[in-house]
Design an enzyme around this catalytic site. Structure first.
Site, PDB file in Angstrom:
ATOM      1  N   LYS A 179       0.815  -1.221   0.000  1.00  0.00           N
ATOM      2  CA  LYS A 179       0.000   0.000   0.000  1.00  0.00           C
ATOM      3  C   LYS A 179       0.847   1.269   0.000  1.00  0.00           C
ATOM      4  O   LYS A 179       2.021   1.249   0.340  1.00  0.00           O
ATOM      5  CB  LYS A 179      -0.998  -0.036   1.161  1.00  0.00           C
ATOM      6  CG  LYS A 179      -2.144  -1.005   0.815  1.00  0.00           C
ATOM      7  CD  LYS A 179      -3.305  -0.940   1.754  1.00  0.00           C
ATOM      8  CE  LYS A 179      -4.386  -1.893   1.237  1.00  0.00           C
ATOM      9  NZ  LYS A 179      -5.421  -2.159   2.221  1.00  0.00           N
TER      10      LYS A 179
ATOM     11  N   ARG B   6      -3.617 -10.290   4.813  1.00  0.00           N
ATOM     12  CA  ARG B   6      -3.998 -10.291   3.391  1.00  0.00           C
ATOM     13  C   ARG B   6      -2.832  -9.744   2.573  1.00  0.00           C
ATOM     14  O   ARG B   6      -2.452  -8.592   2.749  1.00  0.00           O
ATOM     15  CB  ARG B   6      -5.249  -9.422   3.218  1.00  0.00           C
ATOM     16  CG  ARG B   6      -5.814  -9.383   1.818  1.00  0.00           C
ATOM     17  CD  ARG B   6      -7.036  -8.458   1.771  1.00  0.00           C
ATOM     18  NE  ARG B   6      -7.623  -8.406   0.450  1.00  0.00           N
ATOM     19  CZ  ARG B   6      -7.186  -7.634  -0.535  1.00  0.00           C
ATOM     20  NH1 ARG B   6      -6.152  -6.842  -0.347  1.00  0.00           N
ATOM     21  NH2 ARG B   6      -7.777  -7.660  -1.716  1.00  0.00           N
TER      22      ARG B   6
HETATM   23  N1  HH2 Z   1      -7.389  -3.834   0.777  1.00  0.00           N
HETATM   24  C1  HH2 Z   1      -7.703  -3.851  -0.526  1.00  0.00           C
HETATM   25  C2  HH2 Z   1      -8.773  -4.612  -0.982  1.00  0.00           C
HETATM   26  N2  HH2 Z   1      -9.514  -5.345  -0.129  1.00  0.00           N
HETATM   27  N3  HH2 Z   1      -9.968  -6.078   2.069  1.00  0.00           N
HETATM   28  C3  HH2 Z   1      -9.693  -6.047   3.381  1.00  0.00           C
HETATM   29  N4  HH2 Z   1     -10.438  -6.746   4.249  1.00  0.00           N
HETATM   30  N5  HH2 Z   1      -8.658  -5.310   3.882  1.00  0.00           N
HETATM   31  C4  HH2 Z   1      -7.863  -4.577   3.075  1.00  0.00           C
HETATM   32  O1  HH2 Z   1      -6.932  -3.914   3.583  1.00  0.00           O
HETATM   33  C5  HH2 Z   1      -8.130  -4.576   1.658  1.00  0.00           C
HETATM   34  C6  HH2 Z   1      -9.222  -5.345   1.182  1.00  0.00           C
HETATM   35  C7  HH2 Z   1      -6.890  -3.047  -1.479  1.00  0.00           C
HETATM   36  O2  HH2 Z   1      -5.802  -3.776  -1.975  1.00  0.00           O
HETATM   37  P1  HH2 Z   1      -5.724  -4.513  -3.401  1.00  0.00           P
HETATM   38  O3  HH2 Z   1      -6.748  -5.575  -3.511  1.00  0.00           O
HETATM   39  O4  HH2 Z   1      -4.330  -4.973  -3.572  1.00  0.00           O
HETATM   40  O5  HH2 Z   1      -5.937  -3.349  -4.468  1.00  0.00           O
HETATM   41  P2  HH2 Z   1      -7.181  -2.896  -5.322  1.00  0.00           P
HETATM   42  O6  HH2 Z   1      -8.258  -2.493  -4.385  1.00  0.00           O
HETATM   43  O7  HH2 Z   1      -6.640  -1.745  -6.135  1.00  0.00           O
HETATM   44  O8  HH2 Z   1      -7.600  -4.056  -6.173  1.00  0.00           O
END
Ligand code: HH2
Length: 398
Positions: free
Chosen positions: A340, A374
């Site tokens: 992040k 995660r």
């Molecule tokens: N962060 C993201 C997405 N889903 N769910 C939970 N429970 N906690 C988190 O911190 C979280 C989440 C964002 O990360 P990512 O999936 O890598 O990116 P994007 O939203 O751009 O797909």
């Protein structure tokens, strides 16, 4: 969630690091003599001026040190050795009326702080959470995720990646089709389903670990819960679609409730907190209560402070530094720090170069009692947790 817990938001705020971990070591041998040596501090909120004086006097009479703060402050910190807190157990209203409700909250917060294991029921059987946190591998079936957008858009490649993560040691896979990065364009539900269906159809049947679905929409969850999804992961923590909890409840799914301020479109527009960790903890209590009202049993809920969701650098750091306070919520905690942007701010590195930085947050999480991590990089995370567990596990072997 007990409504007085929501009101008072009790948190063990100190005594949460080496003192407690050392305590675990002696648990099996000499627990009781140590209870009167271990200091614990609990913060409670919303103690009204009318009863404040009586509450403070009643606590001091029981040997607590009470920190009252500035005049007009409604928070209190009560500190004492662990044995003092036993005096607050089972206190009837007749014993000390002004204290009874608060005592219950405080005792629950302290007991929850010591909770090491959980069994979370999901739509696909129980998830057992112990000392070593479980690894949730990220599968983004999106063209625009912030760090891996476009890599797994092809359903065959996505399925292959899910199995690869399991081979690398992932305990769960979290599949999502809508990026939640700050400012991301919302995806219509039909498009979200179009991306997810071919992947979930295969994984729901054949993945040997539970499948979690990262969505904020009840219509998407309804459709996919029939295909083998075990957990619904809602980054909006039921802000976007309250019916999501009803959908999860109907299918017996577990839920991850994430903290967010605003929406992915607005969340980074000057977020402000009085006290980030305390404010977020209070908000998570409220979200848990909402889920319960919709029929989701508390035993099915996992809570996530939402790193990067409507938080400045210092807010993210405050949450991570004070993760142990969130244990007083009495539910297992999940964190998602993987690659992040706050890690970019700290290291100056691009998303795909933030593995080491992510690993530092994994280690902090594990040592502060987080139960699910995660991440994009499963292999590296599994190694870190194996080593931590091998070292930390010795504390229980005395
Ligand atoms: N962060 C993201 C997405 N889903 N769910 C939970 N429970 N906690 C988190 O911190 C979280 C989440 C964002 O990360 P990512 O999936 O890598 O990116 P994007 O939203 O751009 O797909």
């Amino acid at each position: 969630m007990n409504s007085s817990d929501r009101l008072h938001n009790p948190r063990v705020i100190a005594g949460t690091t080496s003192g407690f971990e050392g305590f675990q070591r002696f648990r099996s041998r000499v627990v009781d003599p140590l209870r009167n040596l271990l200091p614990v501090a609990v913060e409670v909120e919303a103690v009204p001026p009318a009863t404040r004086e009586a509450v403070v006097a009643a606590l001091e009479a029981r040997g607590f040190f009470v920190h009252e703060g500035e005049p007009g402050e409604t928070r209190l910190v009560l500190a004492g050795t662990l044995d003092r807190f036993d005096l607050l157990r089972g206190m009837g209203p007749d014993a000390a009326p002004e204290l009874a409700e608060l005592a219950g909250c405080v005792v629950r917060a302290v007991d929850a702080r010591f909770e090491e294991t959980f069994v979370v029921e999901t739509a696909r059987g129980p998830l057992r959470l112990g000392r070593r946190p479980l690894v949730m591998g990220i599968l983004n079936v999106t063209p625009d995720s912030f760090s891996d957008g476009g890599r797994f858009e092809d359903p065959d490649v996505a399925v292959e990646r899910a199995f690869e993560m399991v081979e690398q040691g992932a305990d769960l896979v979290d599949v999502g089709a809508e990026s939640t990065r700050p400012g991301a364009t919302p995806v219509p539900p039909e498009e979200e389903l179009r991306r997810l269906l071919p992947v979930v159809r295969v994984l729901g049947e054949s993945l040997p670990v539970p499948l979690s679905l990262d969505t904020r929409r009840s219509e998407v969850a309804e459709r996919l819960l029939d295909l083998g999804v075990a957990i619904v992961n809602d980054v909006t923590g039921l802000d976007h679609d309250p019916r999501l909890a009803e959908a999860a409840a109907r299918r017996g799914a577990a839920m991850v409730l994430n903290h967010i301020r605003g929406t992915p479109q607005t969340m980074q527009d000057a977020p402000r907190y009085d006290d980030a960790a305390a404010d977020i903890c209070r908000s998570l209590r409220e979200r848990l209560e909402r889920a319960q009202r919709a029929g989701v049993a508390a035993e099915r809920v996992i809570l996530d402070p939402g790193i990067g969701f409507g938080k400045r650098l210092e807010d993210n750091l405050d949450v991570l530094a004070r993760l142990a306070e969130f244990r007083s919520l009495g539910r297992p905690l999940l964190i998602g720090c993987s690659r992040k942007s706050f890690l970019g701010l700290l290291t100056g590195r691009a998303p795909e170069e933030r593995t080491a930085a992510t690993t530092a947050t994994t280690a902090i999480g594990a040592l502060r009692g987080v139960k699910l991590i995660r991440v994009h990089e499963v292999k590296e995370t599994v190694d870190v947790l194996k080593v931590l567990d091998a070292i930390d596990g010795r504390l229980e072997m005395a």
